[in-house]
Design a protein around this motif. Structure first.
Motif, mmCIF file in Angstrom:
data_model
loop_
_atom_site.group_PDB
_atom_site.id
_atom_site.type_symbol
_atom_site.label_atom_id
_atom_site.label_comp_id
_atom_site.label_asym_id
_atom_site.label_seq_id
_atom_site.Cartn_x
_atom_site.Cartn_y
_atom_site.Cartn_z
ATOM 1 N N THR A 187 0.833 -1.200 0.000
ATOM 2 C CA THR A 187 0.000 0.000 0.000
ATOM 3 C C THR A 187 0.866 1.248 0.000
ATOM 4 O O THR A 187 0.582 2.219 -0.713
ATOM 5 N N THR A 188 1.940 1.243 0.770
ATOM 6 C CA THR A 188 2.851 2.385 0.801
ATOM 7 C C THR A 188 3.507 2.590 -0.561
ATOM 8 O O THR A 188 3.598 3.726 -1.051
ATOM 9 N N LEU A 189 3.937 1.506 -1.193
ATOM 10 C CA LEU A 189 4.578 1.640 -2.504
ATOM 11 C C LEU A 189 3.595 2.116 -3.561
ATOM 12 O O LEU A 189 3.930 2.959 -4.410
ATOM 13 N N SER A 208 2.923 5.843 -2.998
ATOM 14 C CA SER A 208 4.031 6.675 -3.467
ATOM 15 C C SER A 208 4.045 6.758 -4.994
ATOM 16 O O SER A 208 4.326 7.822 -5.558
ATOM 17 N N TYR A 209 3.721 5.668 -5.667
ATOM 18 C CA TYR A 209 3.642 5.701 -7.131
ATOM 19 C C TYR A 209 2.501 6.605 -7.593
ATOM 20 O O TYR A 209 2.652 7.361 -8.549
ATOM 21 N N TYR A 210 1.372 6.540 -6.914
ATOM 22 C CA TYR A 210 0.232 7.408 -7.241
ATOM 23 C C TYR A 210 0.609 8.878 -7.069
ATOM 24 O O TYR A 210 0.310 9.708 -7.933
ATOM 25 N N LEU A 211 1.267 9.192 -5.966
ATOM 26 C CA LEU A 211 1.674 10.578 -5.733
ATOM 27 C C LEU A 211 2.694 11.034 -6.772
ATOM 28 O O LEU A 211 2.679 12.190 -7.199
ATOM 29 N N TYR A 212 3.564 10.136 -7.185
ATOM 30 C CA TYR A 212 4.532 10.464 -8.229
ATOM 31 C C TYR A 212 3.818 10.752 -9.549
ATOM 32 O O TYR A 212 4.188 11.672 -10.285
ATOM 33 N N GLN A 213 2.787 9.975 -9.872
ATOM 34 C CA GLN A 213 2.023 10.202 -11.092
ATOM 35 C C GLN A 213 1.252 11.517 -11.046
ATOM 36 O O GLN A 213 1.044 12.151 -12.074
ATOM 37 N N LYS A 214 0.828 11.925 -9.854
ATOM 38 C CA LYS A 214 0.105 13.184 -9.688
ATOM 39 C C LYS A 214 1.048 14.379 -9.568
ATOM 40 O O LYS A 214 0.618 15.487 -9.304
ATOM 41 N N ILE A 235 8.758 2.041 9.638
ATOM 42 C CA ILE A 235 7.814 1.403 10.559
ATOM 43 C C ILE A 235 7.422 0.012 10.057
ATOM 44 O O ILE A 235 7.463 -0.971 10.801
ATOM 45 N N GLU A 236 7.076 -0.075 8.777
ATOM 46 C CA GLU A 236 6.631 -1.350 8.227
ATOM 47 C C GLU A 236 7.775 -2.349 8.108
ATOM 48 O O GLU A 236 7.561 -3.552 8.234
#
Length: 110
Positions: free
Chosen positions: A16-18, A21-27, A44-45
């Motif tokens: 979910t974290t990865l 982060s990919y979604y935020l990079y695309q945005k 943490i994970e």
């Protein structure tokens, strides 16, 4: 089987974290913010993952086996669909309707 549960939850959190982060990079979010987010959450994970790795021999292997099975199915499905779509062509329905009108008239006359 509770050993598999903790390991699967930890792997789900990391994925979910990865994906976030990919979604935020695309945005096109600021890269420093993405790196900060990844660093905090993966720290943490990662500690959870290290704590749960000793459960691997007590049933955690089943989680990875099941996930691998589903991954292989989805991987084959994805590339099979890409291969099928390479050979499929789509046409406009109007081009077929122009041919069907004379055929309909011929069939009604008989």
């Amino acid at each position: 089987m509770e050993a598999a549960y903790g390991l699967s939850i930890t792997i789900t959190m990391i994925m979910t974290t990865l994906l976030l982060s990919y979604y935020l990079y695309q945005k096109k979010v600021d890269l420093r913010l993405i790196i900060l987010l990844i660093t905090v959450f993966l720290t943490i994970e990662g500690s959870f993952l290290i704590a749960n790795l000793d459960k691997f021999s007590n049933g955690g292997w089943f989680t990875l086996l099941l996930a691998s099975f589903f991954f292989i199915i989805m991987y084959g499905w994805y590339f099979g669909r890409k291969l099928k779509n390479r050979y499929v062509t789509y046409i406009w329905i109007e081009s077929i309707l122009n041919y069907s009108k004379p055929l309909l008239m011929i069939s009604l006359c008989q």
